[in-house]
Design a protein around this motif. Sequence first.
Motif, PDB file in Angstrom:
ATOM      1  N   ILE A 345      42.701 -29.013  24.921  1.00  0.00           N
ATOM      2  CA  ILE A 345      43.518 -28.713  23.745  1.00  0.00           C
ATOM      3  C   ILE A 345      44.243 -30.003  23.379  1.00  0.00           C
ATOM      4  O   ILE A 345      45.236 -30.376  23.995  1.00  0.00           O
ATOM      5  CB  ILE A 345      44.539 -27.584  24.027  1.00  0.00           C
ATOM      6  N   THR A 346      43.697 -30.714  22.414  1.00  0.00           N
ATOM      7  CA  THR A 346      44.294 -31.972  21.975  1.00  0.00           C
ATOM      8  C   THR A 346      43.791 -32.288  20.585  1.00  0.00           C
ATOM      9  O   THR A 346      42.689 -31.869  20.205  1.00  0.00           O
ATOM     10  CB  THR A 346      43.970 -33.144  22.932  1.00  0.00           C
ATOM     11  N   ALA A 347      44.611 -33.022  19.845  1.00  0.00           N
ATOM     12  CA  ALA A 347      44.230 -33.344  18.471  1.00  0.00           C
ATOM     13  C   ALA A 347      43.276 -34.522  18.409  1.00  0.00           C
ATOM     14  O   ALA A 347      42.739 -34.841  17.352  1.00  0.00           O
ATOM     15  CB  ALA A 347      45.484 -33.619  17.648  1.00  0.00           C
ATOM     16  N   ASN A 348      43.051 -35.199  19.526  1.00  0.00           N
ATOM     17  CA  ASN A 348      42.167 -36.366  19.488  1.00  0.00           C
ATOM     18  C   ASN A 348      40.729 -35.918  19.247  1.00  0.00           C
ATOM     19  O   ASN A 348      40.357 -34.779  19.496  1.00  0.00           O
ATOM     20  CB  ASN A 348      42.271 -37.152  20.798  1.00  0.00           C
ATOM     21  N   LEU A 349      39.921 -36.821  18.766  1.00  0.00           N
ATOM     22  CA  LEU A 349      38.519 -36.487  18.522  1.00  0.00           C
ATOM     23  C   LEU A 349      37.667 -37.711  18.834  1.00  0.00           C
ATOM     24  O   LEU A 349      38.165 -38.818  19.013  1.00  0.00           O
ATOM     25  CB  LEU A 349      38.316 -36.036  17.072  1.00  0.00           C
ATOM     26  N   GLY A 350      36.352 -37.460  18.909  1.00  0.00           N
ATOM     27  CA  GLY A 350      35.436 -38.578  19.140  1.00  0.00           C
ATOM     28  C   GLY A 350      35.238 -38.908  20.599  1.00  0.00           C
ATOM     29  O   GLY A 350      34.632 -39.925  20.934  1.00  0.00           O
ATOM     30  N   ASP A 351      35.746 -38.057  21.462  1.00  0.00           N
ATOM     31  CA  ASP A 351      35.652 -38.295  22.895  1.00  0.00           C
ATOM     32  C   ASP A 351      34.393 -37.614  23.441  1.00  0.00           C
ATOM     33  O   ASP A 351      33.921 -36.638  22.865  1.00  0.00           O
ATOM     34  CB  ASP A 351      36.893 -37.692  23.561  1.00  0.00           C
ATOM     35  N   VAL A 352      33.878 -38.099  24.570  1.00  0.00           N
ATOM     36  CA  VAL A 352      32.766 -37.411  25.223  1.00  0.00           C
ATOM     37  C   VAL A 352      33.199 -36.026  25.704  1.00  0.00           C
ATOM     38  O   VAL A 352      32.364 -35.152  25.929  1.00  0.00           O
ATOM     39  CB  VAL A 352      32.185 -38.219  26.414  1.00  0.00           C
ATOM     40  N   LYS A 353      34.492 -35.817  25.870  1.00  0.00           N
ATOM     41  CA  LYS A 353      35.012 -34.503  26.223  1.00  0.00           C
ATOM     42  C   LYS A 353      35.257 -33.699  24.949  1.00  0.00           C
ATOM     43  O   LYS A 353      35.862 -34.205  24.005  1.00  0.00           O
ATOM     44  CB  LYS A 353      36.354 -34.637  26.945  1.00  0.00           C
ATOM     45  N   THR A 354      34.834 -32.468  24.936  1.00  0.00           N
ATOM     46  CA  THR A 354      35.078 -31.613  23.778  1.00  0.00           C
ATOM     47  C   THR A 354      36.570 -31.317  23.662  1.00  0.00           C
ATOM     48  O   THR A 354      37.231 -31.031  24.657  1.00  0.00           O
ATOM     49  CB  THR A 354      34.292 -30.295  23.916  1.00  0.00           C
ATOM     50  N   THR A 355      37.069 -31.409  22.434  1.00  0.00           N
ATOM     51  CA  THR A 355      38.478 -31.093  22.202  1.00  0.00           C
ATOM     52  C   THR A 355      38.579 -29.990  21.150  1.00  0.00           C
ATOM     53  O   THR A 355      37.717 -29.845  20.283  1.00  0.00           O
ATOM     54  CB  THR A 355      39.272 -32.333  21.724  1.00  0.00           C
ATOM     55  N   ILE A 356      39.656 -29.220  21.257  1.00  0.00           N
ATOM     56  CA  ILE A 356      39.883 -28.104  20.334  1.00  0.00           C
ATOM     57  C   ILE A 356      41.309 -28.198  19.811  1.00  0.00           C
ATOM     58  O   ILE A 356      42.232 -28.550  20.561  1.00  0.00           O
ATOM     59  CB  ILE A 356      39.620 -26.740  21.041  1.00  0.00           C
ATOM     60  N   THR A 357      41.477 -27.938  18.521  1.00  0.00           N
ATOM     61  CA  THR A 357      42.825 -27.989  17.967  1.00  0.00           C
ATOM     62  C   THR A 357      42.974 -27.010  16.804  1.00  0.00           C
ATOM     63  O   THR A 357      41.990 -26.597  16.191  1.00  0.00           O
ATOM     64  CB  THR A 357      43.192 -29.431  17.522  1.00  0.00           C
ATOM     65  N   HIS A 358      44.222 -26.663  16.542  1.00  0.00           N
ATOM     66  CA  HIS A 358      44.568 -25.800  15.409  1.00  0.00           C
ATOM     67  C   HIS A 358      45.183 -26.725  14.355  1.00  0.00           C
ATOM     68  O   HIS A 358      46.380 -27.059  14.434  1.00  0.00           O
ATOM     69  CB  HIS A 358      45.586 -24.735  15.873  1.00  0.00           C
ATOM     70  N   PRO A 359      44.382 -27.179  13.378  1.00  0.00           N
ATOM     71  CA  PRO A 359      44.850 -28.218  12.447  1.00  0.00           C
ATOM     72  C   PRO A 359      46.153 -27.861  11.733  1.00  0.00           C
ATOM     73  O   PRO A 359      47.011 -28.732  11.524  1.00  0.00           O
ATOM     74  CB  PRO A 359      43.696 -28.367  11.454  1.00  0.00           C
ATOM     75  N   GLY A 360      46.304 -26.593  11.360  1.00  0.00           N
ATOM     76  CA  GLY A 360      47.468 -26.183  10.563  1.00  0.00           C
ATOM     77  C   GLY A 360      48.799 -26.464  11.233  1.00  0.00           C
ATOM     78  O   GLY A 360      49.816 -26.632  10.545  1.00  0.00           O
ATOM     79  N   THR A 361      48.815 -26.494  12.572  1.00  0.00           N
ATOM     80  CA  THR A 361      50.085 -26.741  13.265  1.00  0.00           C
ATOM     81  C   THR A 361      50.060 -28.052  14.056  1.00  0.00           C
ATOM     82  O   THR A 361      51.000 -28.339  14.797  1.00  0.00           O
ATOM     83  CB  THR A 361      50.403 -25.579  14.242  1.00  0.00           C
ATOM     84  N   THR A 362      48.979 -28.845  13.909  1.00  0.00           N
ATOM     85  CA  THR A 362      48.942 -30.137  14.628  1.00  0.00           C
ATOM     86  C   THR A 362      48.636 -31.270  13.648  1.00  0.00           C
ATOM     87  O   THR A 362      49.531 -31.773  12.986  1.00  0.00           O
ATOM     88  CB  THR A 362      47.907 -30.117  15.775  1.00  0.00           C
ATOM     89  N   THR A 363      47.358 -31.601  13.521  1.00  0.00           N
ATOM     90  CA  THR A 363      46.971 -32.762  12.702  1.00  0.00           C
ATOM     91  C   THR A 363      47.433 -32.666  11.254  1.00  0.00           C
ATOM     92  O   THR A 363      47.740 -33.669  10.633  1.00  0.00           O
ATOM     93  CB  THR A 363      45.438 -32.924  12.700  1.00  0.00           C
ATOM     94  N   HIS A 364      47.433 -31.477  10.709  1.00  0.00           N
ATOM     95  CA  HIS A 364      47.800 -31.304   9.304  1.00  0.00           C
ATOM     96  C   HIS A 364      49.122 -30.537   9.152  1.00  0.00           C
ATOM     97  O   HIS A 364      49.447 -30.057   8.074  1.00  0.00           O
ATOM     98  CB  HIS A 364      46.667 -30.613   8.541  1.00  0.00           C
ATOM     99  N   GLY A 365      49.871 -30.466  10.253  1.00  0.00           N
ATOM    100  CA  GLY A 365      51.114 -29.692  10.258  1.00  0.00           C
ATOM    101  C   GLY A 365      52.197 -30.246   9.352  1.00  0.00           C
ATOM    102  O   GLY A 365      53.093 -29.523   8.944  1.00  0.00           O
ATOM    103  N   ARG A 366      52.110 -31.543   9.049  1.00  0.00           N
ATOM    104  CA  ARG A 366      53.156 -32.141   8.220  1.00  0.00           C
ATOM    105  C   ARG A 366      52.910 -31.979   6.722  1.00  0.00           C
ATOM    106  O   ARG A 366      53.750 -32.345   5.905  1.00  0.00           O
ATOM    107  CB  ARG A 366      53.306 -33.637   8.559  1.00  0.00           C
TER     108      ARG A 366
END
Length: 407
Positions: A345-366
């Motif tokens: 559960i992290t906003a980072n992307l592009g990693d060999v590890k799969t990541t999951i995020t809820h954009p509305g309250t993280t990356t796009h929360g502002r």
Amino acid sequence: MTHRREEHTFIPESDLEGVSVDTLAVRAGQHRTSELEHSDAIFPTSSFVYGSAAQAAARFGGDEAGNIYSRFTNPTVQAFEERIAAMEGGERAVATASGMAAILATCMALLEQGDHVVCSRGVFGTTNVLFQKYLAKFGIATTFVGLTDMDAWRDAVTDRTRLVFIETPSNPLCEVADMTALAALARDNNALFVVDNCFCTPVLQRPFEFGADIVIHSATKYLDGQGRCLGGVVVGSQKLMEEVYGFLRSAGPTMSPFNAWIFHKGLETLPIRMRAHCENALQLARWLEQQPAVEKVYYAGLESHPQHELASRQQDGYGGVLSFTVHGGQSEAWAFVDATRMVSITANLGDVKTTITHPGTTTHGRLSPEDKALAGITDNLIRLSVGVEALEDLKNDMRRGLQALET
Ligand SMILES: *Cc1c(COP(=O)(O)O)cnc(C)c1O
């Protein structure tokens, strides 16, 4: 070891003419030093020394090429710049401390007070803040338009427009821009066409082939691929990059040699990583699309995607990022995220590890509620950056999320 500083030669470009981007990832920007090390040297030094006072004067005066100070140039950083420039098919690359520093440097170097920017609405949240809050303070206005609405792009351009800025595919809804059309619009209006190519990387998409003037990356994402450090890069013509370089050299957000070494090595595995990301993401998107608890899947590799054909024309793959909505709202989306056990559960992307995020309250929360609505960031939206784990294991983790919605 003092002899080495004179021998920062690279495999000549002519030796690499016509080779594929896969080969450039491994061979471009490779040092040929007298040590002949098979890995690449790292030069963690702030400054460089000279053989004589006359040589120092020649270097400072610009009569002799060579390194002076690592805020200006550094051989490790240069190796990374050579490699990414070759992969993108650009004349020159300039590395920066982060992806945001790459965007800032481009704007500071090439815009002035009174200029106008047209930017696609779904850009990286911080890019949005940079344009709306900070560049605005210096008299640079930005108009945001929907990535795929060509009429809106034409309407937004004014005689003061100097920059047309996009990300394609967009984050997180994977909308795809028609780069040829936007390049023509920019050219006709004497503006520069800038593409943030973070999501595709040059392995999947080379925007210069579609008329871009400048390509930008957050190297933090796929170029590294293992979440180790921050960096960015700007690629373009010698003329434009000389301006970007001039800003960086004066303002300071340059890339450290250590980070450059990580990215340089990261590029060597980028082609095989990108293919693994694409394959996993496509299979997962198709599978998610069949799940009753999933409302809609956003991924340009799906035939149901409105710009599937355009993406197929512009890209050599559909990338590793996809998003989907679940039936319900924020609490259902959060329940899905919280039920997963393997993905991060992290906003980072592009990693060999799969990541999951809820954009509305993280990356796009502002974003304001209006901007969120316009960008299609709904409360029930979940974004995945699909890594290279086994597909079956990823499906099993997603099943946990789906099960949480059944109860
Ligand atoms: C992460 C990101 C950026 C910013 O890069 P940093 O390295 O975090 O500064 C810019 N554009 C896109 C598309 C990104 O994903």
